[in-house]
Design a protein around this motif. Sequence first.
Motif, PDB file in Angstrom:
ATOM      1  N   TYR A  22       1.065  -1.249  -0.001  1.00  0.00           N
ATOM      2  CA  TYR A  22      -0.150  -0.176   0.023  1.00  0.00           C
ATOM      3  C   TYR A  22       0.970   1.128   0.009  1.00  0.00           C
ATOM      4  O   TYR A  22       1.637   1.236   0.679  1.00  0.00           O
ATOM      5  N   ILE A  23       0.614   1.992  -0.995  1.00  0.00           N
ATOM      6  CA  ILE A  23       1.124   3.348  -0.950  1.00  0.00           C
ATOM      7  C   ILE A  23       0.257   4.349  -0.751  1.00  0.00           C
ATOM      8  O   ILE A  23      -0.912   4.391  -1.479  1.00  0.00           O
ATOM      9  N   HIS A  24       0.672   5.526  -0.011  1.00  0.00           N
ATOM     10  CA  HIS A  24      -0.244   6.620   0.521  1.00  0.00           C
ATOM     11  C   HIS A  24       0.535   7.888   0.127  1.00  0.00           C
ATOM     12  O   HIS A  24       1.653   7.965   0.230  1.00  0.00           O
ATOM     13  N   SER A  25      -0.252   8.768  -0.300  1.00  0.00           N
ATOM     14  CA  SER A  25       0.258  10.090  -0.406  1.00  0.00           C
ATOM     15  C   SER A  25      -0.645  11.456  -0.291  1.00  0.00           C
ATOM     16  O   SER A  25      -1.869  11.111  -0.265  1.00  0.00           O
ATOM     17  N   LYS A  26      -0.153  12.385   0.509  1.00  0.00           N
ATOM     18  CA  LYS A  26      -1.014  13.361   0.776  1.00  0.00           C
ATOM     19  C   LYS A  26      -0.414  14.673   0.158  1.00  0.00           C
ATOM     20  O   LYS A  26       0.816  14.618   0.088  1.00  0.00           O
ATOM     21  N   TYR A  27      -1.287  15.589  -0.601  1.00  0.00           N
ATOM     22  CA  TYR A  27      -0.695  16.664  -1.345  1.00  0.00           C
ATOM     23  C   TYR A  27      -1.553  17.780  -1.072  1.00  0.00           C
ATOM     24  O   TYR A  27      -2.612  17.579  -0.342  1.00  0.00           O
ATOM     25  N   LEU A  28      -1.229  19.218  -1.661  1.00  0.00           N
ATOM     26  CA  LEU A  28      -2.032  20.157  -1.022  1.00  0.00           C
ATOM     27  C   LEU A  28      -2.901  20.825  -2.443  1.00  0.00           C
ATOM     28  O   LEU A  28      -2.321  20.777  -3.481  1.00  0.00           O
ATOM     29  N   LYS A  29      -3.747  21.274  -2.073  1.00  0.00           N
ATOM     30  CA  LYS A  29      -4.526  22.368  -2.917  1.00  0.00           C
ATOM     31  C   LYS A  29      -4.479  23.730  -2.347  1.00  0.00           C
ATOM     32  O   LYS A  29      -5.227  23.832  -1.214  1.00  0.00           O
ATOM     33  N   ILE A  30      -3.917  24.866  -3.001  1.00  0.00           N
ATOM     34  CA  ILE A  30      -3.840  26.054  -2.425  1.00  0.00           C
ATOM     35  C   ILE A  30      -4.848  26.910  -2.633  1.00  0.00           C
ATOM     36  O   ILE A  30      -5.492  26.930  -3.755  1.00  0.00           O
ATOM     37  N   ILE A 107       9.799  19.565   1.763  1.00  0.00           N
ATOM     38  CA  ILE A 107       9.245  20.246   2.855  1.00  0.00           C
ATOM     39  C   ILE A 107       8.531  21.581   2.555  1.00  0.00           C
ATOM     40  O   ILE A 107       9.550  22.385   1.689  1.00  0.00           O
ATOM     41  N   ILE A 108       7.296  21.871   2.632  1.00  0.00           N
ATOM     42  CA  ILE A 108       6.690  23.060   2.022  1.00  0.00           C
ATOM     43  C   ILE A 108       6.535  23.802   3.432  1.00  0.00           C
ATOM     44  O   ILE A 108       6.218  23.541   4.121  1.00  0.00           O
ATOM     45  N   THR A 109       7.346  25.210   3.219  1.00  0.00           N
ATOM     46  CA  THR A 109       7.265  26.131   4.382  1.00  0.00           C
ATOM     47  C   THR A 109       6.561  27.362   3.789  1.00  0.00           C
ATOM     48  O   THR A 109       6.780  28.027   2.938  1.00  0.00           O
ATOM     49  N   PHE A 110       5.363  27.767   4.346  1.00  0.00           N
ATOM     50  CA  PHE A 110       4.448  28.816   4.004  1.00  0.00           C
ATOM     51  C   PHE A 110       5.172  30.248   4.511  1.00  0.00           C
ATOM     52  O   PHE A 110       5.341  30.207   5.528  1.00  0.00           O
ATOM     53  N   ARG A 111       5.401  30.771   3.526  1.00  0.00           N
ATOM     54  CA  ARG A 111       6.011  32.328   4.037  1.00  0.00           C
ATOM     55  C   ARG A 111       4.730  33.286   4.288  1.00  0.00           C
ATOM     56  O   ARG A 111       4.932  34.367   5.042  1.00  0.00           O
ATOM     57  N   ASP A 112       3.694  33.051   3.975  1.00  0.00           N
ATOM     58  CA  ASP A 112       2.483  33.917   4.195  1.00  0.00           C
ATOM     59  C   ASP A 112       1.405  33.099   4.850  1.00  0.00           C
ATOM     60  O   ASP A 112       1.400  31.921   4.916  1.00  0.00           O
ATOM     61  N   THR A 113       0.390  33.613   5.363  1.00  0.00           N
ATOM     62  CA  THR A 113      -0.832  33.062   5.648  1.00  0.00           C
ATOM     63  C   THR A 113      -1.129  32.432   4.515  1.00  0.00           C
ATOM     64  O   THR A 113      -1.529  33.182   3.606  1.00  0.00           O
ATOM     65  N   THR A 114      -1.653  31.118   4.492  1.00  0.00           N
ATOM     66  CA  THR A 114      -2.160  30.520   3.527  1.00  0.00           C
ATOM     67  C   THR A 114      -3.272  29.438   3.660  1.00  0.00           C
ATOM     68  O   THR A 114      -3.152  28.831   4.826  1.00  0.00           O
ATOM     69  N   LEU A 115      -4.356  29.370   2.952  1.00  0.00           N
ATOM     70  CA  LEU A 115      -5.582  28.545   3.123  1.00  0.00           C
ATOM     71  C   LEU A 115      -5.323  27.354   2.061  1.00  0.00           C
ATOM     72  O   LEU A 115      -4.911  27.506   0.909  1.00  0.00           O
ATOM     73  N   TYR A 116      -5.681  26.197   2.378  1.00  0.00           N
ATOM     74  CA  TYR A 116      -5.321  25.067   1.688  1.00  0.00           C
ATOM     75  C   TYR A 116      -6.145  23.796   2.103  1.00  0.00           C
ATOM     76  O   TYR A 116      -6.616  23.871   3.150  1.00  0.00           O
ATOM     77  N   ASN A 117      -6.118  22.743   1.129  1.00  0.00           N
ATOM     78  CA  ASN A 117      -6.864  21.649   1.606  1.00  0.00           C
ATOM     79  C   ASN A 117      -5.913  20.411   1.418  1.00  0.00           C
ATOM     80  O   ASN A 117      -4.974  20.635   0.640  1.00  0.00           O
ATOM     81  N   ILE A 118      -5.904  19.566   2.233  1.00  0.00           N
ATOM     82  CA  ILE A 118      -5.093  18.419   2.161  1.00  0.00           C
ATOM     83  C   ILE A 118      -5.751  17.348   1.499  1.00  0.00           C
ATOM     84  O   ILE A 118      -6.889  16.958   1.665  1.00  0.00           O
ATOM     85  N   LEU A 119      -5.288  16.963   0.203  1.00  0.00           N
ATOM     86  CA  LEU A 119      -5.992  15.727  -0.565  1.00  0.00           C
ATOM     87  C   LEU A 119      -4.845  14.459  -0.373  1.00  0.00           C
ATOM     88  O   LEU A 119      -3.993  14.590  -0.102  1.00  0.00           O
ATOM     89  N   SER A 120      -5.663  13.366  -0.658  1.00  0.00           N
ATOM     90  CA  SER A 120      -4.696  12.185  -0.334  1.00  0.00           C
ATOM     91  C   SER A 120      -5.138  11.207  -1.866  1.00  0.00           C
ATOM     92  O   SER A 120      -6.209  11.307  -2.320  1.00  0.00           O
ATOM     93  N   ASP A 121      -4.184  10.489  -1.889  1.00  0.00           N
ATOM     94  CA  ASP A 121      -4.297   9.371  -2.875  1.00  0.00           C
ATOM     95  C   ASP A 121      -3.785   7.922  -2.223  1.00  0.00           C
ATOM     96  O   ASP A 121      -2.845   8.085  -1.636  1.00  0.00           O
ATOM     97  N   SER A 122      -4.103   6.743  -2.726  1.00  0.00           N
ATOM     98  CA  SER A 122      -3.726   5.752  -2.276  1.00  0.00           C
ATOM     99  C   SER A 122      -3.387   4.585  -3.741  1.00  0.00           C
ATOM    100  O   SER A 122      -4.156   4.879  -4.608  1.00  0.00           O
ATOM    101  N   TYR A 123      -2.731   3.850  -3.493  1.00  0.00           N
ATOM    102  CA  TYR A 123      -2.311   2.752  -4.586  1.00  0.00           C
ATOM    103  C   TYR A 123      -2.020   1.450  -3.836  1.00  0.00           C
ATOM    104  O   TYR A 123      -1.208   1.476  -2.975  1.00  0.00           O
ATOM    105  N   VAL A 124      -2.187   0.503  -4.467  1.00  0.00           N
ATOM    106  CA  VAL A 124      -2.088  -1.072  -4.200  1.00  0.00           C
ATOM    107  C   VAL A 124      -0.986  -1.610  -5.193  1.00  0.00           C
ATOM    108  O   VAL A 124      -1.334  -1.486  -6.428  1.00  0.00           O
ATOM    109  N   ASP A 125       0.043  -1.787  -4.904  1.00  0.00           N
ATOM    110  CA  ASP A 125       1.087  -2.367  -5.728  1.00  0.00           C
ATOM    111  C   ASP A 125       1.165  -3.904  -5.490  1.00  0.00           C
ATOM    112  O   ASP A 125       1.788  -4.480  -4.735  1.00  0.00           O
ATOM    113  N   HIS A 126       0.643  -4.601  -6.592  1.00  0.00           N
ATOM    114  CA  HIS A 126       0.483  -6.062  -6.615  1.00  0.00           C
ATOM    115  C   HIS A 126       1.522  -6.517  -7.260  1.00  0.00           C
ATOM    116  O   HIS A 126       2.306  -6.345  -7.979  1.00  0.00           O
TER     117      HIS A 126
END
Length: 126
Positions: A22-30, A107-126
């Motif tokens: 199982y591979i998981h990933s979290k990413y951002l929508k700014i 590593i993402i460092t926010f320089r300003d006040t930022t609004l964002y959503n955390i999105l996620s993906d998953s994958y099964v490597d057979h």
Amino acid sequence: MSIISSYPNDTFTIELKSNGPYIHSKYLKILNNTNINIEWYNYTGGHFENKKWINTYNIIKLGDYNVTQNSIIDIANKFSNKLDNSLIIDNIKITNNHKPTNSDKYIITFRDTTLYNILSDSYVDH
């Protein structure tokens, strides 16, 4: 999906996490125009220390980037270890002359006040 508000100098890590097949990933929508700084932890190997595996990284400072509202910050080709796993902002690859791996961290460092959503993906490597 909840909206998160960061303060200046808050950080978020974008990486692939594996647990067996199982591979998981979290990413951002700014959600607003903002400025971020990116450090790339380019995986170089690892070693055992007290019976625990420790990853080693070459830390590459990629610098500051202006990011526009509705941008996606993610890893390209994240479920293929044979393709380029660079960080992308929308469709723009953020990289330099080092080869990305699927064990890298960004590593993402926010320089300003930022609004964002955390999105996620998953994958099964057979």
